[in-house]
Design a protein around this motif. Structure first.
Motif, PDB file in Angstrom:
ATOM      1  N   ARG A  26     -10.961 -34.219  71.470  1.00  0.00           N
ATOM      2  CA  ARG A  26      -9.861 -34.020  70.419  1.00  0.00           C
ATOM      3  C   ARG A  26      -9.350 -35.186  69.812  1.00  0.00           C
ATOM      4  O   ARG A  26      -8.011 -35.651  70.562  1.00  0.00           O
ATOM      5  CB  ARG A  26      -8.948 -33.024  71.144  1.00  0.00           C
ATOM      6  CG  ARG A  26      -9.596 -31.720  71.593  1.00  0.00           C
ATOM      7  CD  ARG A  26      -8.349 -30.504  71.877  1.00  0.00           C
ATOM      8  NE  ARG A  26      -7.971 -30.994  73.517  1.00  0.00           N
ATOM      9  CZ  ARG A  26      -7.181 -30.268  74.227  1.00  0.00           C
ATOM     10  NH1 ARG A  26      -6.931 -29.163  73.462  1.00  0.00           N
ATOM     11  NH2 ARG A  26      -7.038 -30.590  75.362  1.00  0.00           N
ATOM     12  N   PRO A  27      -9.569 -35.763  68.778  1.00  0.00           N
ATOM     13  CA  PRO A  27      -9.010 -37.019  68.506  1.00  0.00           C
ATOM     14  C   PRO A  27      -7.518 -36.816  67.770  1.00  0.00           C
ATOM     15  O   PRO A  27      -6.890 -38.052  68.033  1.00  0.00           O
ATOM     16  CB  PRO A  27     -10.026 -37.220  67.220  1.00  0.00           C
ATOM     17  CG  PRO A  27     -10.971 -36.211  67.208  1.00  0.00           C
ATOM     18  CD  PRO A  27     -10.802 -35.274  68.258  1.00  0.00           C
ATOM     19  N   SER A  28      -7.338 -35.831  67.508  1.00  0.00           N
ATOM     20  CA  SER A  28      -5.871 -35.643  66.742  1.00  0.00           C
ATOM     21  C   SER A  28      -4.858 -35.865  68.133  1.00  0.00           C
ATOM     22  O   SER A  28      -3.791 -36.515  68.145  1.00  0.00           O
ATOM     23  CB  SER A  28      -5.317 -34.454  66.406  1.00  0.00           C
ATOM     24  OG  SER A  28      -5.647 -33.403  67.326  1.00  0.00           O
ATOM     25  N   LEU A  29      -5.082 -35.294  69.477  1.00  0.00           N
ATOM     26  CA  LEU A  29      -4.497 -35.504  70.743  1.00  0.00           C
ATOM     27  C   LEU A  29      -4.452 -36.984  71.048  1.00  0.00           C
ATOM     28  O   LEU A  29      -3.511 -37.445  71.520  1.00  0.00           O
ATOM     29  CB  LEU A  29      -4.811 -34.532  71.532  1.00  0.00           C
ATOM     30  CG  LEU A  29      -4.673 -33.081  71.234  1.00  0.00           C
ATOM     31  CD1 LEU A  29      -4.867 -32.284  72.330  1.00  0.00           C
ATOM     32  CD2 LEU A  29      -2.927 -32.836  70.967  1.00  0.00           C
ATOM     33  N   ARG A  30      -5.589 -37.613  70.920  1.00  0.00           N
ATOM     34  CA  ARG A  30      -5.676 -39.024  71.129  1.00  0.00           C
ATOM     35  C   ARG A  30      -4.727 -39.743  70.481  1.00  0.00           C
ATOM     36  O   ARG A  30      -4.047 -40.911  70.797  1.00  0.00           O
ATOM     37  CB  ARG A  30      -7.350 -39.603  71.158  1.00  0.00           C
ATOM     38  CG  ARG A  30      -8.082 -38.796  72.208  1.00  0.00           C
ATOM     39  CD  ARG A  30      -9.537 -39.535  71.779  1.00  0.00           C
ATOM     40  NE  ARG A  30      -9.450 -40.988  72.108  1.00  0.00           N
ATOM     41  CZ  ARG A  30     -10.564 -41.708  71.856  1.00  0.00           C
ATOM     42  NH1 ARG A  30     -11.504 -41.177  71.060  1.00  0.00           N
ATOM     43  NH2 ARG A  30     -10.527 -43.099  72.133  1.00  0.00           N
ATOM     44  N   VAL A  31      -4.596 -39.378  69.257  1.00  0.00           N
ATOM     45  CA  VAL A  31      -3.661 -40.458  68.425  1.00  0.00           C
ATOM     46  C   VAL A  31      -2.014 -40.177  68.712  1.00  0.00           C
ATOM     47  O   VAL A  31      -1.322 -41.164  68.730  1.00  0.00           O
ATOM     48  CB  VAL A  31      -3.938 -39.758  66.771  1.00  0.00           C
ATOM     49  CG1 VAL A  31      -2.733 -40.382  65.914  1.00  0.00           C
ATOM     50  CG2 VAL A  31      -5.505 -40.372  66.154  1.00  0.00           C
ATOM     51  N   VAL A  32      -1.884 -38.965  69.024  1.00  0.00           N
ATOM     52  CA  VAL A  32      -0.633 -38.625  69.358  1.00  0.00           C
ATOM     53  C   VAL A  32      -0.066 -39.160  70.737  1.00  0.00           C
ATOM     54  O   VAL A  32       0.788 -40.027  70.897  1.00  0.00           O
ATOM     55  CB  VAL A  32      -0.356 -37.259  69.601  1.00  0.00           C
ATOM     56  CG1 VAL A  32       0.812 -36.982  70.373  1.00  0.00           C
ATOM     57  CG2 VAL A  32      -0.563 -36.333  68.364  1.00  0.00           C
ATOM     58  N   LYS A  33      -1.317 -39.319  71.545  1.00  0.00           N
ATOM     59  CA  LYS A  33      -0.966 -40.115  73.074  1.00  0.00           C
ATOM     60  C   LYS A  33      -1.065 -41.591  72.882  1.00  0.00           C
ATOM     61  O   LYS A  33      -0.231 -42.253  73.165  1.00  0.00           O
ATOM     62  CB  LYS A  33      -2.494 -39.947  73.823  1.00  0.00           C
ATOM     63  CG  LYS A  33      -2.116 -40.340  75.015  1.00  0.00           C
ATOM     64  CD  LYS A  33      -3.311 -39.895  75.975  1.00  0.00           C
ATOM     65  CE  LYS A  33      -3.252 -40.627  77.413  1.00  0.00           C
ATOM     66  NZ  LYS A  33      -4.585 -40.323  78.147  1.00  0.00           N
ATOM     67  N   MET A  34      -1.557 -42.116  71.463  1.00  0.00           N
ATOM     68  CA  MET A  34      -1.430 -43.663  71.334  1.00  0.00           C
ATOM     69  C   MET A  34      -0.363 -43.967  70.871  1.00  0.00           C
ATOM     70  O   MET A  34       0.325 -45.010  71.102  1.00  0.00           O
ATOM     71  CB  MET A  34      -2.791 -44.032  70.450  1.00  0.00           C
ATOM     72  CG  MET A  34      -2.662 -45.555  70.082  1.00  0.00           C
ATOM     73  SD  MET A  34      -3.924 -45.643  68.961  1.00  0.00           S
ATOM     74  CE  MET A  34      -3.340 -44.817  67.387  1.00  0.00           C
ATOM     75  N   LEU A  35       0.150 -42.871  69.989  1.00  0.00           N
ATOM     76  CA  LEU A  35       1.619 -43.285  69.162  1.00  0.00           C
ATOM     77  C   LEU A  35       2.708 -43.194  70.380  1.00  0.00           C
ATOM     78  O   LEU A  35       3.700 -43.875  70.173  1.00  0.00           O
ATOM     79  CB  LEU A  35       1.971 -42.200  68.249  1.00  0.00           C
ATOM     80  CG  LEU A  35       1.061 -42.694  67.092  1.00  0.00           C
ATOM     81  CD1 LEU A  35       1.300 -41.308  65.779  1.00  0.00           C
ATOM     82  CD2 LEU A  35       1.038 -43.694  66.327  1.00  0.00           C
ATOM     83  N   GLY A  36       2.596 -42.360  71.026  1.00  0.00           N
ATOM     84  CA  GLY A  36       3.539 -42.262  72.451  1.00  0.00           C
ATOM     85  C   GLY A  36       3.613 -43.637  73.317  1.00  0.00           C
ATOM     86  O   GLY A  36       4.538 -44.054  73.470  1.00  0.00           O
ATOM     87  N   ARG A  37       2.405 -44.214  73.408  1.00  0.00           N
ATOM     88  CA  ARG A  37       2.308 -45.408  74.009  1.00  0.00           C
ATOM     89  C   ARG A  37       2.961 -46.721  73.199  1.00  0.00           C
ATOM     90  O   ARG A  37       3.548 -47.519  73.662  1.00  0.00           O
ATOM     91  CB  ARG A  37       0.940 -45.708  74.359  1.00  0.00           C
ATOM     92  CG  ARG A  37       0.389 -44.821  75.646  1.00  0.00           C
ATOM     93  CD  ARG A  37      -1.085 -45.466  75.925  1.00  0.00           C
ATOM     94  NE  ARG A  37      -1.333 -44.332  76.943  1.00  0.00           N
ATOM     95  CZ  ARG A  37      -2.515 -43.927  77.039  1.00  0.00           C
ATOM     96  NH1 ARG A  37      -3.526 -44.324  76.206  1.00  0.00           N
ATOM     97  NH2 ARG A  37      -2.885 -43.206  78.431  1.00  0.00           N
TER      98      ARG A  37
END
Length: 148
Positions: A26-37
Motif C-alpha cells: 500500500r504505497p499511500s500508507l508508506r508515504v504517510v508513514k514517511m511524512l510522520g517520520r
C-alpha cells in the motif's frame, strides 16, 4: 549528529522492504508513514536548537517605511525628464496668468480706495471730514501716508 539520530528513521521507507512490512503493498500508507517520520525528525532537531531571536524586517536599512518614496532619483530617468518638460512648458503660461491676476486685483483695489497726494495733510484731513460730514475720526499717521 542529526544524521545519526534521524537518518535511519528518514531513510527506512526507501530501503528494500521486508516481507513482514504491512505497508509494502500500500504505497499511500508508506508515504504517510514517511511524512510522520519527517515531522518527528524535525521536532527532535528543533528541540535541541535554541530559539532564534526574531528580528523586525526592515527595508533598505530603515526601521520602517512611512511612505512609498524612491531611494534615489536619476536625472536621466523618465520621472525627472517629465518634470523638467512640464516646468518648461507650463511655467511661462502660469507666470503670465498670475501676473495678470495680480495686476487686476491691484487695479480694483486702487480704484476702490485711491491714494491722493496732498501738500498739506492737515488741510486735506479737514476737507475730507467736512465732505463726509464727520467730526471725530481716527487717523493713523505713518511715515509717508496717513490712513483714516
Amino acid at each position: 549528529f542529526w544524521l545519526k539520530v534521524a537518518g535511519p528513521l528518514l531513510l527506512q521507507p526507501f530501503l528494500r522492504p521486508q516481507s513482514s512490512d504491512p505497508f509494502y503493498h500500500r504505497p499511500s500508507l508508506r508515504v504517510v508513514k514517511m511524512l510522520g517520520r519527517f515531522a518527528a525528525a524535525g521536532r527532535m532537531v528543533a528541540a535541541r536548537q535554541p530559539m532564534a531571536m526574531v528580528q523586525k524586517r526592515t527595508f533598505a536599512g530603515y526601521g520602517y517605511v512611512s511612505s512609498p518614496r524612491p531611494l534615489s532619483i536619476r536625472m536621466d530617468g523618465l520621472f525627472a525628464q517629465c518634470m523638467i518638460a512640464a516646468v518648461i512648458y507650463f511655467a511661462p503660461q502660469d507666470i503670465l496668468v498670475l501676473t495678470g491676476l495680480v495686476y487686476k486685483a491691484h487695479t480694483d483695489a486702487s480704484n476702490t480706495n485711491p491714494k491722493k497726494k496732498a501738500a498739506d495733510a492737515e488741510a486735506a484731513l479737514e476737507e475730507f471730514k467736512a465732505k463726509k460730514g464727520l467730526s471725530d475720526v481716527k487717523v493713523s499717521k505713518g511715515y509717508s501716508t496717513w490712513t483714516v
